[in-house]
Structures are given as C-alpha cells and as structure tokens.
Design a protein around this motif. Sequence first.
Motif, PDB file in Angstrom:
ATOM      1  N   LEU A  38       0.816  -1.215   0.000  1.00  0.00           N
ATOM      2  CA  LEU A  38       0.000   0.000   0.000  1.00  0.00           C
ATOM      3  C   LEU A  38       0.851   1.266   0.000  1.00  0.00           C
ATOM      4  O   LEU A  38       0.516   2.243  -0.676  1.00  0.00           O
ATOM      5  CB  LEU A  38      -0.960  -0.004   1.185  1.00  0.00           C
ATOM      6  CG  LEU A  38      -2.087  -1.034   1.115  1.00  0.00           C
ATOM      7  CD1 LEU A  38      -2.880  -1.053   2.420  1.00  0.00           C
ATOM      8  CD2 LEU A  38      -3.004  -0.759  -0.069  1.00  0.00           C
ATOM      9  N   VAL A  39       1.950   1.257   0.732  1.00  0.00           N
ATOM     10  CA  VAL A  39       2.846   2.419   0.755  1.00  0.00           C
ATOM     11  C   VAL A  39       3.422   2.663  -0.638  1.00  0.00           C
ATOM     12  O   VAL A  39       3.401   3.791  -1.141  1.00  0.00           O
ATOM     13  CB  VAL A  39       3.981   2.244   1.793  1.00  0.00           C
ATOM     14  CG1 VAL A  39       5.076   3.280   1.614  1.00  0.00           C
ATOM     15  CG2 VAL A  39       3.421   2.317   3.201  1.00  0.00           C
ATOM     16  N   ILE A  40       3.915   1.606  -1.267  1.00  0.00           N
ATOM     17  CA  ILE A  40       4.505   1.753  -2.611  1.00  0.00           C
ATOM     18  C   ILE A  40       3.430   2.166  -3.612  1.00  0.00           C
ATOM     19  O   ILE A  40       3.657   3.056  -4.442  1.00  0.00           O
ATOM     20  CB  ILE A  40       5.198   0.448  -3.065  1.00  0.00           C
ATOM     21  CG1 ILE A  40       6.319   0.056  -2.096  1.00  0.00           C
ATOM     22  CG2 ILE A  40       5.724   0.589  -4.487  1.00  0.00           C
ATOM     23  CD1 ILE A  40       7.436   1.050  -1.955  1.00  0.00           C
ATOM     24  N   MET A  41       2.278   1.545  -3.541  1.00  0.00           N
ATOM     25  CA  MET A  41       1.201   1.874  -4.479  1.00  0.00           C
ATOM     26  C   MET A  41       0.786   3.342  -4.354  1.00  0.00           C
ATOM     27  O   MET A  41       0.583   4.026  -5.360  1.00  0.00           O
ATOM     28  CB  MET A  41      -0.003   0.962  -4.250  1.00  0.00           C
ATOM     29  CG  MET A  41       0.241  -0.475  -4.663  1.00  0.00           C
ATOM     30  SD  MET A  41      -1.131  -1.551  -4.216  1.00  0.00           S
ATOM     31  CE  MET A  41      -2.342  -1.055  -5.450  1.00  0.00           C
ATOM     32  N   GLY A  42       0.674   3.823  -3.137  1.00  0.00           N
ATOM     33  CA  GLY A  42       0.300   5.220  -2.928  1.00  0.00           C
ATOM     34  C   GLY A  42       1.374   6.190  -3.356  1.00  0.00           C
ATOM     35  O   GLY A  42       1.101   7.210  -3.991  1.00  0.00           O
ATOM     36  N   ARG A  43       2.601   5.884  -3.036  1.00  0.00           N
ATOM     37  CA  ARG A  43       3.723   6.782  -3.362  1.00  0.00           C
ATOM     38  C   ARG A  43       4.018   6.802  -4.857  1.00  0.00           C
ATOM     39  O   ARG A  43       4.319   7.845  -5.423  1.00  0.00           O
ATOM     40  CB  ARG A  43       4.958   6.338  -2.574  1.00  0.00           C
ATOM     41  CG  ARG A  43       6.255   7.013  -2.918  1.00  0.00           C
ATOM     42  CD  ARG A  43       6.277   8.472  -2.521  1.00  0.00           C
ATOM     43  NE  ARG A  43       7.567   9.073  -2.687  1.00  0.00           N
ATOM     44  CZ  ARG A  43       8.091   9.463  -3.833  1.00  0.00           C
ATOM     45  NH1 ARG A  43       7.446   9.280  -4.950  1.00  0.00           N
ATOM     46  NH2 ARG A  43       9.286  10.017  -3.879  1.00  0.00           N
ATOM     47  N   MET A  44       3.912   5.651  -5.511  1.00  0.00           N
ATOM     48  CA  MET A  44       4.269   5.547  -6.932  1.00  0.00           C
ATOM     49  C   MET A  44       3.054   5.627  -7.861  1.00  0.00           C
ATOM     50  O   MET A  44       3.212   5.589  -9.060  1.00  0.00           O
ATOM     51  CB  MET A  44       4.999   4.224  -7.209  1.00  0.00           C
ATOM     52  CG  MET A  44       6.188   3.953  -6.332  1.00  0.00           C
ATOM     53  SD  MET A  44       7.470   5.175  -6.558  1.00  0.00           S
ATOM     54  CE  MET A  44       8.391   4.955  -5.064  1.00  0.00           C
ATOM     55  N   MET A  45       1.878   5.684  -7.277  1.00  0.00           N
ATOM     56  CA  MET A  45       0.623   5.696  -8.042  1.00  0.00           C
ATOM     57  C   MET A  45       0.529   4.478  -8.960  1.00  0.00           C
ATOM     58  O   MET A  45       0.420   4.583 -10.181  1.00  0.00           O
ATOM     59  CB  MET A  45       0.481   7.002  -8.820  1.00  0.00           C
ATOM     60  CG  MET A  45       0.347   8.184  -7.895  1.00  0.00           C
ATOM     61  SD  MET A  45      -0.052   9.793  -8.591  1.00  0.00           S
ATOM     62  CE  MET A  45       0.380   9.756 -10.266  1.00  0.00           C
ATOM     63  N   VAL A  46       0.581   3.311  -8.328  1.00  0.00           N
ATOM     64  CA  VAL A  46       0.495   2.023  -9.016  1.00  0.00           C
ATOM     65  C   VAL A  46      -0.822   1.373  -8.604  1.00  0.00           C
ATOM     66  O   VAL A  46      -1.197   1.404  -7.433  1.00  0.00           O
ATOM     67  CB  VAL A  46       1.691   1.124  -8.616  1.00  0.00           C
ATOM     68  CG1 VAL A  46       1.546  -0.268  -9.156  1.00  0.00           C
ATOM     69  CG2 VAL A  46       2.995   1.745  -9.063  1.00  0.00           C
ATOM     70  N   ALA A  47      -1.527   0.769  -9.565  1.00  0.00           N
ATOM     71  CA  ALA A  47      -2.840   0.193  -9.280  1.00  0.00           C
ATOM     72  C   ALA A  47      -2.792  -1.283  -8.906  1.00  0.00           C
ATOM     73  O   ALA A  47      -3.728  -1.791  -8.293  1.00  0.00           O
ATOM     74  CB  ALA A  47      -3.761   0.383 -10.477  1.00  0.00           C
TER      75      ALA A  47
END
Length: 185
Positions: A38-47
Amino acid sequence: MNQHKEQTANFDLQAVFETSKILNASLSTSHICSHFLLVIMGRMMVAKSAFFLKDAKGRLELICQKGFHYKDLPEFCPREYLQSDEPIALKQLPDEALKEFSSRHGLELFFPIFSQNKCIGLAGFGKKLNKAEFNAAEYQFIGALTSIVATAIANAQSFENSKQLNEQLDKRVYHLNTIFDISKQ
C-alpha cells in the motif's frame, strides 16, 4: 528547483522513517506485506501489486495482492533471478508460470526481498497510473523499503517460530508430567 528536490528527499526520508516504525511494530507477516504494498502503491501511483514469500520448500507463495483477483495460483519456483537485489522486468523472469501469472494480472516490475543475504521473497508492481517509467529515485525509495520490510518479515517469522516451539515444548512438558503422575501411582 533545488529546493523542490530537497523537499522531495525530505518527504521520502520521512515516509521511509514512518513506514519503518509501522512495519517493525507488527508481528504479522501478511500485515507487513500488505502495508508495504500500500505504501509503494500510494507513493508511486500504481494500481496493482503482489507480494510473494518463499515457503519452507523454497517455492514462492502469494501472501497478498492488491488491485486484482486470481482463481488458480500456479506453483512458482524461484531460481537465479533471486540472486540479485536489482529490480527485474517481467520479460526477464525465467519462471514461465510466474511470468504468465504476472502478465495476466498486470505485474511488470519486481523487486527481490533479501534478508541475511538470502532472497526471501519478491514484490511485483504494475504500471504507474500516469504511464511513466519508474525513475532512479523511486528505485532507491523502494530499495530502502525492501530492506526494512525484509527485517520486519524476518522478525515476524522468528516470533512465529518461537511461538510454535513454545507450544511444542508446552505439549512435551504436559506429556512428561502425565507420565510422571502415572509412574507415581
């Protein structure tokens, strides 16, 4: 422009620190993996993302995934691609089952997770929502978090192992006490 880079670096450092506190406070492997994604997805805008850990037989087991559902999970056998901590593109995955599963679910970039110089897992991510490529600063950010998540996972696994050993020891002590009580009669 230089001030913007400084602010971004400060933000990244603060994010790494906060994430480190959260990850190291948990003793649940699935919670640790989920929070990391979730941290990576939010920071990198990955779905889309997925976290795989090696099981006792050395196979990759899907611990959690975000942004997609799956029905059948094939068996993945990690090989030489888990010898380096460098990011791995989908095309570079030598395991055909993992490549096909990842392609079907939109995972394109993978980061090996190392603990004590051994690969313990793999985190996979889909394309960024803005279609941009990951840059060097983002690789560095993810690399820092993979080190933290590896330590948190190792701690959680050690805790779980000690808990299981304690339960086994309790059973043996109970068994010995029973034998001792029987021998007294």
